[in-house]
Design a protein around this motif. Sequence first.
Motif, PDB file in Angstrom:
ATOM      1  N   PRO A 183       3.487  -7.008  10.906  1.00 21.96           N
ATOM      2  CA  PRO A 183       4.544  -6.114  11.495  1.00 21.96           C
ATOM      3  C   PRO A 183       6.076  -6.281  10.764  1.00 21.96           C
ATOM      4  O   PRO A 183       6.022  -7.029   9.920  1.00 21.96           O
ATOM      5  CB  PRO A 183       4.636  -6.712  12.893  1.00 21.96           C
ATOM      6  N   SER A 184       6.877  -5.298  11.303  1.00 22.87           N
ATOM      7  CA  SER A 184       8.327  -5.343  10.740  1.00 22.87           C
ATOM      8  C   SER A 184       8.751  -6.971  10.930  1.00 22.87           C
ATOM      9  O   SER A 184       8.380  -7.554  11.999  1.00 22.87           O
ATOM     10  CB  SER A 184       9.326  -4.487  11.632  1.00 22.87           C
ATOM     11  N   PHE A 185       9.818  -7.349   9.974  1.00 25.15           N
ATOM     12  CA  PHE A 185      10.508  -8.400  10.349  1.00 25.15           C
ATOM     13  C   PHE A 185      11.196  -8.202  11.686  1.00 25.15           C
ATOM     14  O   PHE A 185      11.989  -7.564  11.877  1.00 25.15           O
ATOM     15  CB  PHE A 185      11.409  -8.869   9.103  1.00 25.15           C
ATOM     16  N   GLY A 186      10.851  -9.495  12.459  1.00 29.49           N
ATOM     17  CA  GLY A 186      11.904  -9.370  13.789  1.00 29.49           C
ATOM     18  C   GLY A 186      10.953  -8.793  14.884  1.00 29.49           C
ATOM     19  O   GLY A 186      11.379  -8.975  15.901  1.00 29.49           O
TER      20      GLY A 186
ATOM     21  N   ASP B 131      13.937 -17.024  18.431  1.00 28.45           N
ATOM     22  CA  ASP B 131      13.749 -16.813  17.255  1.00 28.45           C
ATOM     23  C   ASP B 131      14.971 -16.044  17.114  1.00 28.45           C
ATOM     24  O   ASP B 131      15.225 -14.735  17.319  1.00 28.45           O
ATOM     25  CB  ASP B 131      12.604 -16.132  16.939  1.00 28.45           C
ATOM     26  N   GLU B 132      15.787 -16.632  16.232  1.00 36.71           N
ATOM     27  CA  GLU B 132      17.094 -15.984  15.968  1.00 36.71           C
ATOM     28  C   GLU B 132      16.966 -14.600  15.245  1.00 36.71           C
ATOM     29  O   GLU B 132      18.087 -13.592  15.047  1.00 36.71           O
ATOM     30  CB  GLU B 132      18.024 -16.822  15.319  1.00 36.71           C
ATOM     31  N   THR B 133      15.962 -14.329  14.585  1.00 42.08           N
ATOM     32  CA  THR B 133      15.840 -13.017  13.896  1.00 42.08           C
ATOM     33  C   THR B 133      14.867 -12.198  14.550  1.00 42.08           C
ATOM     34  O   THR B 133      14.650 -11.132  14.359  1.00 42.08           O
ATOM     35  CB  THR B 133      15.068 -13.193  12.474  1.00 42.08           C
ATOM     36  N   SER B 134      14.778 -12.418  16.031  1.00 40.12           N
ATOM     37  CA  SER B 134      13.666 -11.476  16.777  1.00 40.12           C
ATOM     38  C   SER B 134      14.582 -10.195  17.185  1.00 40.12           C
ATOM     39  O   SER B 134      15.944 -10.277  17.497  1.00 40.12           O
ATOM     40  CB  SER B 134      13.373 -12.468  18.041  1.00 40.12           C
TER      41      SER B 134
END
Lengths: 461, 62
Positions: free
Chosen positions: A188-191, A232-235
């Motif tokens: 899936p896409s990052f995040g 998750d800080e990039t979520s």
Amino acid sequence: MNLHESAQALRQKAVSSAELVSESLRRIAALDAKLRAFITVTPELAEEQARQADQERAGGMARGPLHGIPVAVKDVFFTRGVRTTCGSKIFAGYVPEYDSAVVERLKAAGAIIVGKTNLHEFAYGVTSTNPHYGTVRNPWGLDRIAGGSSGGSACAVAAGMVPMAMGNDTGGSIRLPASFCGIVGLKPSFGRVSRYGVLPLDFSLDHMGPLTRCVRDAALTLGVVAGFDPRDETSSRQPVVPYLPAAPVSIRGLRIGLPENYYFERLNPSAASAVRGAARLAEQAGARIVPLQVPDGGQLNAIGRIILLSEASATMERHLHRREDFGPDVLALLDQGRLIPATDYINAQRVRRLLQQEFRPLWKQVDCLLTPTTPTGAPRIGQATIDLDGQEEEVRVASTRFVRGINVLGLPALSLPCGFDEEGLPLGLQIIGPMFQEATILQVGAALEDALGLTHRQPIL
Amino acid sequence: MRRDWKQIARGIAPEIPQNELEGVAAVLQALEEQFAPLRERLPYETEPALIFPCDAAGEELV
């Protein structure tokens, strides 16, 4: 049975969860000595959970779409009370006190985890030839690699041990083994899917996703594991949309880009032909095939390798005094990463920004891209190089040539089987979409899967 | 400016055995040859992608 067939059979009470789990465990017991797909199997836990799932269903309760279905997770996902080795000697005795976000979501949806799958050590390689837990073998040819790093997950699904296994993908580690083992893999896409509770290899390239027998199962699983997670800080807070393609699936009017450069260079002719054949099927189904030039994948790969080498070595540096506890190939990569200057790492991240900007206008021309996943079928175990068009290339570099760059861009990508090479080994095609357009690539994937009609072909074991 | 990877290794990671150093240096040399032209064309104002835009329009930075 695949995932959605199992779910339907459970709903119709044609089968019980206890029966599904028992069959999964029976198959693992029968095959895993030769396939080495699993590092840890948890039969007692799974059987107990199956009994509970059946009781709940009898009482009219279903936790979610995976209620009572046996699944597996790669041994990088933390599981409370169950050891998580990351395929390494370093973490051989590590028993997490909490579940990863993905495991939490699978359990909340009712899934029953039967075990933890084998992988390339620390998810850092493409062969899953693991010096500590054995070599994962390809169900389509036992002398072939399953691919990596999620080789155990791909093998377990291809061999019918479980209908779905989770993997992670830093430079192709879901799509590549899916391609080699003749199954579906979705990055899936990052995040999009939380990385919380997964040992990081590379914090700016790691993605979590499912490996399944068919595209609709990947869609079903994504619907379960996707979503915002503040841990998750990039979520991403992008809303989760319905991913399961409508029935009957239509791709009429969609614009599918077929790259004229890079993705059809230096590959087995049967791989190129299988992907072009799939493109013709898409055209017959009403999609518009758009030949186009794409930004140089070689540049994406070069900076992807610099970023991965640097970040992985930064993550693992604390363990590098235990040199004898690493496999030689992973140790060599970690040594390489330690030598890369900070200026190169920062400049690679700056080039990454430029290439992201160069790629973005492409999505005004097309809705998705169609490429091969790998340039060949699965190499032999122990094979070091691949000869393509008279040019010898390392297996690791050649096999990741079409997939690694997509991690640099963070885009969603799906691999599904599209044919077989002259030795009868599966070949995969890759569908790449714009950020967070998983529904589109799953729609195209499902339409092509239906048109190709390959899902009935299973390895003979 | 071409880097001497073996010299760098001797300074940063002297524990890498000599017989492994050849392979490590060869890989980094090949990678540098691919990367150097990209590094040189970078506009000064280009920011690193360390803060990754998670949304399609790139407006939501995390």
